[in-house]
Design a protein around this motif. Sequence first.
Motif, short mmCIF file in Angstrom:
data_model
loop_
_atom_site.label_atom_id
_atom_site.label_comp_id
_atom_site.label_asym_id
_atom_site.label_seq_id
_atom_site.Cartn_x
_atom_site.Cartn_y
_atom_site.Cartn_z
N GLN A 57 0.86 -1.18 0.00
CA GLN A 57 0.00 0.00 0.00
C GLN A 57 0.90 1.24 0.00
O GLN A 57 1.93 1.26 0.64
CB GLN A 57 -0.95 -0.09 1.17
N VAL A 58 0.48 2.24 -0.74
CA VAL A 58 1.30 3.43 -0.90
C VAL A 58 1.44 4.17 0.43
O VAL A 58 0.49 4.28 1.19
CB VAL A 58 0.71 4.35 -2.00
N GLN A 59 2.64 4.63 0.71
CA GLN A 59 2.92 5.43 1.89
C GLN A 59 3.14 6.87 1.44
O GLN A 59 3.83 7.11 0.44
CB GLN A 59 4.16 4.92 2.61
N LEU A 60 2.56 7.80 2.19
CA LEU A 60 2.70 9.22 1.86
C LEU A 60 3.40 9.92 3.01
O LEU A 60 3.02 9.74 4.17
CB LEU A 60 1.32 9.84 1.63
N VAL A 61 4.39 10.75 2.67
CA VAL A 61 5.13 11.48 3.70
C VAL A 61 5.15 12.95 3.35
O VAL A 61 5.68 13.33 2.29
CB VAL A 61 6.57 10.95 3.84
N ARG A 92 5.76 26.04 1.46
CA ARG A 92 5.53 25.08 0.38
C ARG A 92 5.57 23.69 0.99
O ARG A 92 6.60 23.26 1.49
CB ARG A 92 6.56 25.21 -0.73
N LEU A 93 4.42 23.03 0.92
CA LEU A 93 4.33 21.67 1.42
C LEU A 93 4.61 20.68 0.29
O LEU A 93 4.24 20.93 -0.87
CB LEU A 93 2.95 21.39 1.99
N SER A 94 5.24 19.59 0.64
CA SER A 94 5.49 18.52 -0.33
C SER A 94 5.02 17.20 0.23
O SER A 94 4.98 17.00 1.45
CB SER A 94 6.99 18.44 -0.65
N CYS A 95 4.66 16.32 -0.66
CA CYS A 95 4.20 14.98 -0.28
C CYS A 95 4.91 13.99 -1.19
O CYS A 95 4.77 14.08 -2.42
CB CYS A 95 2.69 14.88 -0.44
N ALA A 96 5.66 13.09 -0.60
CA ALA A 96 6.38 12.08 -1.36
C ALA A 96 5.70 10.73 -1.18
O ALA A 96 5.44 10.31 -0.04
CB ALA A 96 7.83 12.01 -0.90
N ALA A 97 5.42 10.08 -2.28
CA ALA A 97 4.77 8.76 -2.24
C ALA A 97 5.81 7.66 -2.42
O ALA A 97 6.79 7.83 -3.14
CB ALA A 97 3.72 8.66 -3.34
N SER A 98 5.56 6.53 -1.76
CA SER A 98 6.50 5.41 -1.81
C SER A 98 6.44 4.65 -3.13
O SER A 98 7.34 3.86 -3.43
CB SER A 98 6.22 4.44 -0.66
N TYR A 106 -2.68 17.52 5.58
CA TYR A 106 -2.55 16.12 5.17
C TYR A 106 -2.56 15.98 3.65
O TYR A 106 -3.37 16.62 2.96
CB TYR A 106 -3.70 15.29 5.73
N CYS A 107 -1.74 15.10 3.18
CA CYS A 107 -1.71 14.72 1.77
C CYS A 107 -2.65 13.53 1.58
O CYS A 107 -2.75 12.66 2.46
CB CYS A 107 -0.28 14.34 1.42
N TYR A 108 -3.31 13.48 0.43
CA TYR A 108 -4.27 12.40 0.16
C TYR A 108 -4.20 12.00 -1.30
O TYR A 108 -4.09 12.85 -2.20
CB TYR A 108 -5.69 12.87 0.49
N VAL A 109 -4.29 10.70 -1.57
CA VAL A 109 -4.50 10.19 -2.92
C VAL A 109 -5.58 9.14 -2.83
O VAL A 109 -5.65 8.39 -1.85
CB VAL A 109 -3.22 9.60 -3.57
N GLY A 110 -6.43 9.07 -3.85
CA GLY A 110 -7.51 8.11 -3.80
C GLY A 110 -8.26 7.99 -5.10
O GLY A 110 -7.88 8.58 -6.12
N HIS A 111 -9.32 7.20 -5.04
CA HIS A 111 -10.17 6.96 -6.19
C HIS A 111 -11.52 7.62 -5.94
O HIS A 111 -12.18 7.32 -4.95
CB HIS A 111 -10.36 5.45 -6.39
N SER A 112 -11.94 8.49 -6.85
CA SER A 112 -13.17 9.24 -6.63
C SER A 112 -14.41 8.35 -6.66
O SER A 112 -15.41 8.65 -6.04
CB SER A 112 -13.30 10.34 -7.68
N THR A 113 -14.35 7.24 -7.39
CA THR A 113 -15.53 6.38 -7.53
C THR A 113 -15.77 5.56 -6.27
O THR A 113 -16.90 5.41 -5.82
CB THR A 113 -15.39 5.46 -8.73
N THR A 114 -14.71 5.03 -5.69
CA THR A 114 -14.86 4.19 -4.50
C THR A 114 -14.64 4.95 -3.21
O THR A 114 -14.99 4.47 -2.13
CB THR A 114 -13.85 3.03 -4.54
N ARG A 115 -14.07 6.15 -3.31
CA ARG A 115 -13.72 6.97 -2.15
C ARG A 115 -12.72 6.26 -1.25
O ARG A 115 -12.60 6.58 -0.06
CB ARG A 115 -14.96 7.39 -1.37
N LEU A 116 -12.00 5.30 -1.80
CA LEU A 116 -10.93 4.65 -1.05
C LEU A 116 -9.63 5.36 -1.36
O LEU A 116 -9.35 5.68 -2.53
CB LEU A 116 -10.84 3.17 -1.45
N GLY A 117 -8.83 5.61 -0.32
CA GLY A 117 -7.59 6.32 -0.55
C GLY A 117 -6.61 6.16 0.57
O GLY A 117 -6.79 5.33 1.47
N HIS A 118 -5.55 6.95 0.50
CA HIS A 118 -4.45 6.87 1.45
C HIS A 118 -4.11 8.26 1.96
O HIS A 118 -4.17 9.24 1.19
CB HIS A 118 -3.22 6.25 0.77
N TRP A 119 -3.74 8.32 3.21
CA TRP A 119 -3.41 9.58 3.86
C TRP A 119 -1.97 9.58 4.35
O TRP A 119 -1.43 8.54 4.76
CB TRP A 119 -4.31 9.80 5.08
#
Length: 116
Positions: free
Chosen positions: A1-5, A19-25, A93-106
Motif C-alpha cells: 500500500q502506498v505510503q505518503l510522507v 511550500r508543502l510537499s508529499c512524497a509517495a513510496s 494532510y496529503c491524500y491520494v484516492g479513487h473518486s468512484t470508490t472513495r478509497l484512498g491513502h493519507w
Amino acid sequence: QVQLVESGGGQVQAGGSLRLSCAASESISTFDTAGWYRQRPGFEREYVALITRGVTTYRPSVEGRFTIARDDSKNSLHLQMNSLQPGETAVYYCYVGHSTTRLGHWGQGTQVTVST
C-alpha cells in the motif's frame, strides 16, 4: 500500500508563505484524485485543494493564494501557500484516492502554524 510522507510544514508569520510537499513510496498515477486537506484545532478535517481527473478545486478561502501541483513522474504532490493567515494554523494532510470508490491513502500530516 502506498505510503505518503509530508514535509515543509513549520511556523510562519501572517502574510508569509510555505511550500508543502508529499512524497509517495510508489506510483500515484493510478489514483484519479490527489490533494491536500487540513484539520484546524477544534474543527473537522476539510479539503484545501484537490485535483480530480485533471480538474483542480480549491477551497474558496484559499483560492488565489494556494497552488496545488501534482507530479506523477516523481510520485509527488505539492502545495504552495501564500499570504497565510493565523486562522489557517492546522495539520495539513496529503491524500491520494479513487473518486468512484472513495478509497484512498493519507499521510501522517505536517503542522503549519501561522502567528500574528
